[in-house]
Write a protein that holds these residues in place. Structure first.
Motif, short mmCIF file in Angstrom:
data_model
loop_
_atom_site.label_atom_id
_atom_site.label_comp_id
_atom_site.label_asym_id
_atom_site.label_seq_id
_atom_site.Cartn_x
_atom_site.Cartn_y
_atom_site.Cartn_z
N LYS A 9 0.80 -1.22 0.00
CA LYS A 9 0.00 0.00 0.00
C LYS A 9 0.84 1.27 0.00
N LEU A 10 2.15 1.16 0.16
CA LEU A 10 3.03 2.31 0.24
C LEU A 10 3.08 3.01 -1.11
N LYS A 11 2.85 4.31 -1.11
CA LYS A 11 2.88 5.12 -2.33
C LYS A 11 3.88 6.25 -2.15
N LEU A 12 4.19 6.94 -3.23
CA LEU A 12 5.17 8.03 -3.15
C LEU A 12 4.73 9.09 -2.15
N ALA A 13 3.45 9.40 -2.10
CA ALA A 13 2.96 10.41 -1.16
C ALA A 13 3.18 9.98 0.29
N ASP A 14 3.21 8.67 0.55
CA ASP A 14 3.40 8.16 1.90
C ASP A 14 4.82 8.35 2.42
N LEU A 15 5.76 8.58 1.52
CA LEU A 15 7.16 8.68 1.94
C LEU A 15 7.39 9.87 2.86
N LYS A 16 6.58 10.89 2.73
CA LYS A 16 6.71 12.06 3.61
C LYS A 16 6.40 11.69 5.05
N GLN A 17 5.58 10.65 5.25
CA GLN A 17 5.22 10.22 6.60
C GLN A 17 6.29 9.33 7.21
N ARG A 18 7.22 8.85 6.40
CA ARG A 18 8.32 8.00 6.86
C ARG A 18 7.83 6.81 7.68
N ALA A 19 6.85 6.10 7.13
CA ALA A 19 6.28 4.94 7.81
C ALA A 19 7.31 3.81 7.92
N ALA A 20 7.28 3.11 9.01
CA ALA A 20 8.18 1.96 9.20
C ALA A 20 7.73 0.82 8.30
N THR A 21 8.68 0.10 7.75
CA THR A 21 8.37 -1.06 6.92
C THR A 21 9.00 -2.29 7.55
N GLU A 22 8.33 -3.42 7.37
CA GLU A 22 8.78 -4.65 8.00
C GLU A 22 9.41 -5.65 7.02
N THR A 23 8.96 -5.63 5.78
CA THR A 23 9.35 -6.64 4.82
C THR A 23 10.73 -6.36 4.24
N ALA A 24 11.55 -7.38 4.16
CA ALA A 24 12.87 -7.23 3.56
C ALA A 24 12.75 -7.18 2.04
N LEU A 25 13.55 -6.35 1.43
CA LEU A 25 13.57 -6.25 -0.02
C LEU A 25 14.25 -7.49 -0.59
N LEU A 26 13.71 -7.98 -1.71
CA LEU A 26 14.33 -9.13 -2.36
C LEU A 26 15.75 -8.78 -2.78
N ALA A 27 16.61 -9.76 -2.68
CA ALA A 27 18.01 -9.52 -3.08
C ALA A 27 18.06 -9.49 -4.60
N VAL A 28 18.35 -8.33 -5.14
CA VAL A 28 18.46 -8.18 -6.59
C VAL A 28 19.76 -7.45 -6.90
N ARG A 29 20.28 -7.70 -8.08
CA ARG A 29 21.49 -7.02 -8.53
C ARG A 29 21.08 -5.89 -9.46
N LEU A 30 21.53 -4.71 -9.13
CA LEU A 30 21.23 -3.55 -9.94
C LEU A 30 22.53 -2.94 -10.44
N PRO A 31 22.49 -2.34 -11.63
CA PRO A 31 23.70 -1.66 -12.11
C PRO A 31 24.11 -0.56 -11.13
N GLY A 32 25.39 -0.30 -11.06
CA GLY A 32 25.92 0.69 -10.13
C GLY A 32 25.29 2.06 -10.29
N GLN A 33 25.05 2.50 -11.51
CA GLN A 33 24.44 3.80 -11.75
C GLN A 33 23.01 3.84 -11.20
#
Length: 78
Positions: free
Chosen positions: A7-31
């Motif tokens: 349910k987290l949206k960009l507008a919610d980021l201002k509220q700095r809500a705590a998150t519990e779920t770990a992000l999947l381990a993915v490889r992203l380019p350095g840039q």
């Protein structure tokens, strides 16, 4: 009450809500990692919250798109 990751949206980021779920381990380019880190620092939020919000925004946009509707109709007609 912490927001669920789905349910987290960009507008919610201002509220700095705590998150519990770990992000999947993915490889992203350095840039890409640098750009994510820069945006998170600018917004003063955690990278994980930013990534989840962006993924959820993308999922919502996809689900609302005509191509997603076509795929759903194709699956249900089988």
């Amino acid at each position: 009450m912490p927001l669920k990751e789905r349910k987290l949206k960009l507008a919610d980021l201002k509220q700095r809500a705590a998150t519990e779920t770990a992000l999947l381990a993915v490889r992203l380019p350095g840039q890409t990692m640098k750009e994510i880190r820069d945006v998170a620092r600018t917004l003063n939020i955690r990278m994980r919250a930013l990534v989840f919000a962006l993924l959820n925004e993308g999922l919502d946009a996809y689900e609302a798109s005509p191509s997603a509707a076509k795929s759903a109709r194709r699956r249900s007609s089988r």
